[in-house]
Design a protein around this motif. Structure first.
Motif, PDB file in Angstrom:
ATOM      1  N   GLU A   1     -10.925  33.575   5.693  1.00 16.05           N
ATOM      2  CA  GLU A   1     -11.847  33.727   4.561  1.00 16.05           C
ATOM      3  C   GLU A   1     -11.566  35.035   3.823  1.00 16.05           C
ATOM      4  N   GLN A   2     -11.701  34.977   2.496  1.00 17.39           N
ATOM      5  CA  GLN A   2     -11.511  36.168   1.652  1.00 17.39           C
ATOM      6  C   GLN A   2     -12.560  37.231   1.960  1.00 17.39           C
ATOM      7  N   GLN A   3     -12.167  38.471   1.741  1.00 20.30           N
ATOM      8  CA  GLN A   3     -13.155  39.562   1.860  1.00 20.30           C
ATOM      9  C   GLN A   3     -14.134  39.475   0.683  1.00 20.30           C
ATOM     10  N   ILE A   4     -15.420  39.689   0.961  1.00 18.56           N
ATOM     11  CA  ILE A   4     -16.396  39.728  -0.123  1.00 18.56           C
ATOM     12  C   ILE A   4     -17.172  41.046  -0.037  1.00 18.56           C
ATOM     13  N   SER A   5     -17.942  41.348  -1.070  1.00 13.85           N
ATOM     14  CA  SER A   5     -18.773  42.552  -1.033  1.00 13.85           C
ATOM     15  C   SER A   5     -20.236  42.171  -1.169  1.00 13.85           C
ATOM     16  N   LEU A   6     -21.077  42.840  -0.399  1.00 19.68           N
ATOM     17  CA  LEU A   6     -22.510  42.503  -0.415  1.00 19.68           C
ATOM     18  C   LEU A   6     -23.350  43.769  -0.492  1.00 19.68           C
ATOM     19  N   LYS A   7     -24.517  43.640  -1.123  1.00 17.65           N
ATOM     20  CA  LYS A   7     -25.515  44.713  -1.066  1.00 17.65           C
ATOM     21  C   LYS A   7     -26.092  44.736   0.355  1.00 17.65           C
ATOM     22  N   VAL A   8     -26.673  45.871   0.747  1.00 23.71           N
ATOM     23  CA  VAL A   8     -27.175  45.975   2.120  1.00 23.71           C
ATOM     24  C   VAL A   8     -28.167  44.849   2.444  1.00 23.71           C
ATOM     25  N   GLU A   9     -29.082  44.534   1.491  1.00 23.81           N
ATOM     26  CA  GLU A   9     -30.095  43.513   1.817  1.00 23.81           C
ATOM     27  C   GLU A   9     -29.446  42.143   2.046  1.00 23.81           C
ATOM     28  N   ASP A  10     -28.348  41.873   1.314  1.00 26.27           N
ATOM     29  CA  ASP A  10     -27.655  40.592   1.525  1.00 26.27           C
ATOM     30  C   ASP A  10     -26.848  40.606   2.833  1.00 26.27           C
ATOM     31  N   LEU A  11     -26.372  41.789   3.187  1.00 30.46           N
ATOM     32  CA  LEU A  11     -25.638  41.926   4.451  1.00 30.46           C
ATOM     33  C   LEU A  11     -26.600  41.628   5.627  1.00 30.46           C
ATOM     34  N   ILE A  12     -27.814  42.128   5.489  1.00 29.98           N
ATOM     35  CA  ILE A  12     -28.819  41.878   6.539  1.00 29.98           C
ATOM     36  C   ILE A  12     -29.083  40.370   6.634  1.00 29.98           C
ATOM     37  N   LYS A  13     -29.264  39.719   5.462  1.00 30.09           N
ATOM     38  CA  LYS A  13     -29.507  38.265   5.467  1.00 30.09           C
ATOM     39  C   LYS A  13     -28.326  37.541   6.106  1.00 30.09           C
TER      40      LYS A  13
ATOM     41  N   ARG B   1     -19.319  53.459  -4.776  1.00 32.56           N
ATOM     42  CA  ARG B   1     -19.651  53.464  -6.206  1.00 32.56           C
ATOM     43  C   ARG B   1     -20.543  52.275  -6.544  1.00 32.56           C
ATOM     44  N   ASN B   2     -20.244  51.119  -5.994  1.00 32.13           N
ATOM     45  CA  ASN B   2     -20.992  49.898  -6.354  1.00 32.13           C
ATOM     46  C   ASN B   2     -22.196  49.661  -5.454  1.00 32.13           C
ATOM     47  N   ASN B   3     -22.415  50.580  -4.521  1.00 35.62           N
ATOM     48  CA  ASN B   3     -23.541  50.383  -3.603  1.00 35.62           C
ATOM     49  C   ASN B   3     -23.418  49.084  -2.819  1.00 35.62           C
ATOM     50  N   GLU B   4     -22.229  48.798  -2.357  1.00 33.47           N
ATOM     51  CA  GLU B   4     -21.971  47.543  -1.624  1.00 33.47           C
ATOM     52  C   GLU B   4     -21.170  47.836  -0.351  1.00 33.47           C
ATOM     53  N   ILE B   5     -21.075  46.803   0.473  1.00 34.15           N
ATOM     54  CA  ILE B   5     -20.252  46.917   1.693  1.00 34.15           C
ATOM     55  C   ILE B   5     -19.312  45.715   1.695  1.00 34.15           C
ATOM     56  N   GLY B   6     -18.061  45.979   1.989  1.00 35.66           N
ATOM     57  CA  GLY B   6     -17.117  44.866   2.089  1.00 35.66           C
ATOM     58  C   GLY B   6     -17.281  44.183   3.453  1.00 35.66           C
ATOM     59  N   ILE B   7     -17.099  42.873   3.476  1.00 36.53           N
ATOM     60  CA  ILE B   7     -17.167  42.159   4.768  1.00 36.53           C
ATOM     61  C   ILE B   7     -16.047  41.129   4.826  1.00 36.53           C
ATOM     62  N   LYS B   8     -15.353  41.149   5.968  1.00 39.12           N
ATOM     63  CA  LYS B   8     -14.201  40.235   6.116  1.00 39.12           C
ATOM     64  C   LYS B   8     -14.227  39.662   7.525  1.00 39.12           C
ATOM     65  N   SER B   9     -14.126  38.338   7.599  1.00 34.96           N
ATOM     66  CA  SER B   9     -14.082  37.719   8.924  1.00 34.96           C
ATOM     67  C   SER B   9     -12.759  38.083   9.590  1.00 34.96           C
ATOM     68  N   LEU B  10     -12.826  38.446  10.863  1.00 36.50           N
ATOM     69  CA  LEU B  10     -11.603  38.782  11.585  1.00 36.50           C
ATOM     70  C   LEU B  10     -11.069  37.576  12.349  1.00 36.50           C
ATOM     71  N   ARG B  11     -11.814  36.488  12.287  1.00 34.90           N
ATOM     72  CA  ARG B  11     -11.424  35.331  13.113  1.00 34.90           C
ATOM     73  C   ARG B  11     -10.987  34.131  12.286  1.00 34.90           C
ATOM     74  N   ASP B  12     -11.069  34.216  10.945  1.00 39.15           N
ATOM     75  CA  ASP B  12     -10.460  33.170  10.123  1.00 39.15           C
ATOM     76  C   ASP B  12      -9.920  33.808   8.832  1.00 39.15           C
TER      77      ASP B  12
ATOM     78  N   TYR C   1     -16.561  40.291  12.618  1.00 38.34           N
ATOM     79  CA  TYR C   1     -16.412  40.724  11.229  1.00 38.34           C
ATOM     80  C   TYR C   1     -16.028  42.189  11.151  1.00 38.34           C
ATOM     81  N   ALA C   2     -15.265  42.513  10.098  1.00 36.58           N
ATOM     82  CA  ALA C   2     -15.044  43.919   9.761  1.00 36.58           C
ATOM     83  C   ALA C   2     -15.968  44.232   8.595  1.00 36.58           C
TER      84      ALA C   2
END
Ligand code: HAM
Length: 424
Positions: A404-416, A391-402, A381-382
Motif C-alpha cells: 500500500e502507498q504511504q499516506i498522510s493523516l492528521k493526528v485525529e485521523d491517525l487515532i481513528k 509543516r502540514n501538521n500531518e503524520i505519514g503512515i506506511k504499511s510495512l507488511r504490504d 506500520y511505520a
C-alpha cells in the motif's frame, strides 16, 4: 578461558520473537477458562517432597526418577513441583476452600521433571491446569472436556483426538488389578525388565509401556470396562452420550492409564500424531480420593493439565496465519523538532488507545536505516514525521507488511485509523 554459561539441559529461554505467540495463546486460554467460570489460583513452585510422594505415588516415574528434590538450609526435603494438582489440593485444603462448597480453579506456570529431554519433552515445561472440586456427577467431567474442546475451537485446531477411559472405583480396580496380574504372570516370559518391575510394584502401569511388544501383549489383556459396576457404568455412559450430543468425537481406550497414581473413574487425553512421540497435549481425570488422602474432607475432584510447549508446537504447525507480531507501529523521525513532536503524538495515541504498541526510533539514523529497523521490529506500520509532515501538521503512515502507498493523516485521523486496526 572460563566455560560459557548455558541454560540447564532441558530448560529453555523463551526469546522475544516467541513471546507474542505465547501471549496470544495464553489470552485465549484465560478467556476460555473464565468463560466457564474458573478462577485463577497461584501456588508456590516449591513444596514439601512428601506432598508429591503422597499424592502422585511412591512407585511412579515422576517420584522415583524425575523430581528435583533437595534439602534446604533447615534440612527439610523440598521439591520443585513436577505438576500442579498436588499443590492445588494442598492450597485448597489449607485455605478452607473445600468446606461445603464447589470450586472451579485454574493455574499456570512452570513444572519440573528430570526426564530425558527430547522434542516436546523438557525438564522445565509450562502447564495450564484446571481443577474442579466438590462435584461427583459425570456432568462436571463433561464440562471439563467441553472446555478443552472449546479451547481447541478458539485456537483453530481440529487435529486433536480425544481418548477416554474409566479406571472404575477403587474396589472395581482392585478386582481388575488382580485379573491383570494373573494375565501378565501367565505371559511373564514376554515382559521386559521395566514391565517386570512394574508388575511387582504397580501392575496397571504395565499398560502404559511404550515397548511395541508389550503393547501387542496388552491388546489381549483383560479390560477394565468389563469390571465396572452399575454406578461407574452409568457415570461413564452419561459422559459418552453427552459428548455425542455435543458433537465431540472420542475413542474409548480401555488400556488408557495415567502416569500418576491419584486417578479413579474417568481419565482422558487429547493426542495428536503431528508431534511425533510426545503427542499428548492435554491429559487428566478424576481423583476423588486425593483430597482426603492429603488430610481434607472426602471431596470429589477432577482436572486436567495441558502442556504449553506442545500446544504451541501444534499451533505453529497448523496455524501459519496466527498473529505473532505484537508491535503496531514504529515511529521514523527526521530532525530534532520532529523528534519532540513524535513524543507528543505518541502520547496522544497512547491516551486514546491504551493497548496500542508503538516504538519511537531512538538515536539518529538515516531514513533508510530507520525503515530497516522498523521492518525488523515486526511492526505493522511505520509512522513518519519530518519537515514536510511538520509543516502540514500531518503524520505519514506506511504499511510495512504490504505494498500500500504511504499516506498522510492528521493526528485525529491517525487515532481513528488505529482504533479500527485494534478493533480487528
Ligand atoms: P501429566 O499427564 O503428567 O498430568 O501432564 C499433563 C501434560 O503436561 C502432558 O499431557 C503434556 O502435555 C505436558 N507435559 C508433561 N510432562 C512434560 C514434559 N516433560 N515436557 C513437556 N510437556 C510435558 C499432570 O500433570 C496432571 N497434574 C494433570 C491433572 C490435573 N490431572 C488432574 N488434574
Amino acid at each position: 578461558m572460563e566455560k560459557k554459561f548455558q541454560a540447564i539441559r532441558g530448560m529453555h529461554d523463551l526469546l522475544p520473537e516467541e513471546t507474542p505467540l505465547w501471549q496470544n495463546i495464553e489470552k485465549h486460554i484465560r478467556e476460555t477458562v473464565s468463560c466457564f467460570g474458573y478462577q485463577e489460583i497461584r501456588m508456590p513452585i516449591l513444596e514439601s517432597t512428601h506432598l508429591f510422594k503422597r499424592s502422585i505415588g511412591e512407585i511412579t516415574d515422576i517420584v522415583e526418577k524425575e523430581m528435583y528434590s533437595f534439602s534446604d538450609r533447615n534440612g527439610d526435603s523440598l521439591s520443585l513441583r513436577p505438576e500442579g494438582t498436588a499443590s492445588c489440593v494442598r492450597a485448597a485444603i489449607e485455605h478452607g476452600l473445600l468446606y461445603n462448597q464447589t470450586q472451579r480453579l485454574w493455574y499456570q506456570g512452570p513444572m519440573f521433571r528430570h526426564e530425558r529431554p527430547q522434542k516436546g519433552r523438557y525438564r522445565q515445561f509450562f502447564q495450564v491446569g484446571v481443577e474442579a472440586f466438590g462435584m461427583s456427577g459425570p456432568d462436571i467431567d463433561v464440562e471439563l472436556i467441553q472446555l478443552t474442546s472449546e479451547l481447541w475451537k478458539r485456537l483453530g485446531i481440529n487435529q486433536l483426538k480425544l481418548h477416554l477411559n474409566t479406571l472404575g472405583s477403587n474396589s472395581e480396580r482392585l478386582i481388575y488389578k488382580s485379573r491383570l496380574v494373573e494375565y501378565l504372570r501367565d505371559n511373564q516370559s514376554k515382559l521386559d525388565e521395566d514391565s517386570l518391575r512394574r508388575l511387582k510394584s504397580n501392575p496397571m502401569r504395565v499398560l502404559d509401556s511404550k515397548n511395541p511388544e508389550i503393547q501387542d501383549l496388552i491388546k489381549t489383556a483383560p479390560s477394565i470396562i468389563s469390571f465396572l459396576g452399575d454406578d461407574s457404568k452409568q457415570h461413564f455412559d452419561f459422559i459418552c452420550e453427552t459428548l455425542g450430543l455435543l458433537g465431540i468425537s472420542f475413542t474409548i481406550d480401555p488400556y488408557l492409564v495415567r502416569g500418576l497414581d491419584y486417578y479413579s473413574n474417568t481419565v482422558f487425553e487429547w493426542k495428536t500424531d503431528l508431534l511425533g512421540s510426545q503427542g499428548t497435549i492435554c491429559a487428566g481425570g478424576r481423583y476423588d480420593g486425593l483430597v482426603a488422602q492429603l488430610g481434607g474432607q472426602e471431596t470429589p475432584a477432577i482436572g486436567f493439565a495441558l502442556g504449553m510447549e506442545r500446544l504451541i508446537s501444534i499451533v505453529k504447525k497448523i496455524r501459519k496465519d496466527i498473529s505473532t507480531t505484537s508491535l503496531d507501529a514504529y515511529f521514523i523521525i527526521v530532525g530534532s523538532e520532529a523528534k519532540k513532536q513524535s513524543f507528543a503524538i505518541s502520547q496522544e495515541l497512547r491516551d486514546k488507545i491504551p493497548e496500542i504498541k508503538l516504538i519511537i526510533n531512538c538515536g539518529n539514523a538515516s531514513l533508510k536505516s530507520q525503515f530497516k529497523k522498523a521492518d525488523k521490529s515486526g511492526a505493522m506500520y511505520a509512522l513518519i514525521i519530518g519537515d514536510d509532515e511538520l509543516r502540514n501538521n500531518e503524520i505519514g503512515i506506511k504499511s510495512l507488511r504490504d505494498n500500500e502507498q504511504q499516506i498522510s493523516l492528521k493526528v485525529e485521523d491517525l487515532i481513528k485509523f488505529f482504533l479500527k486496526v485494534k478493533e480487528n
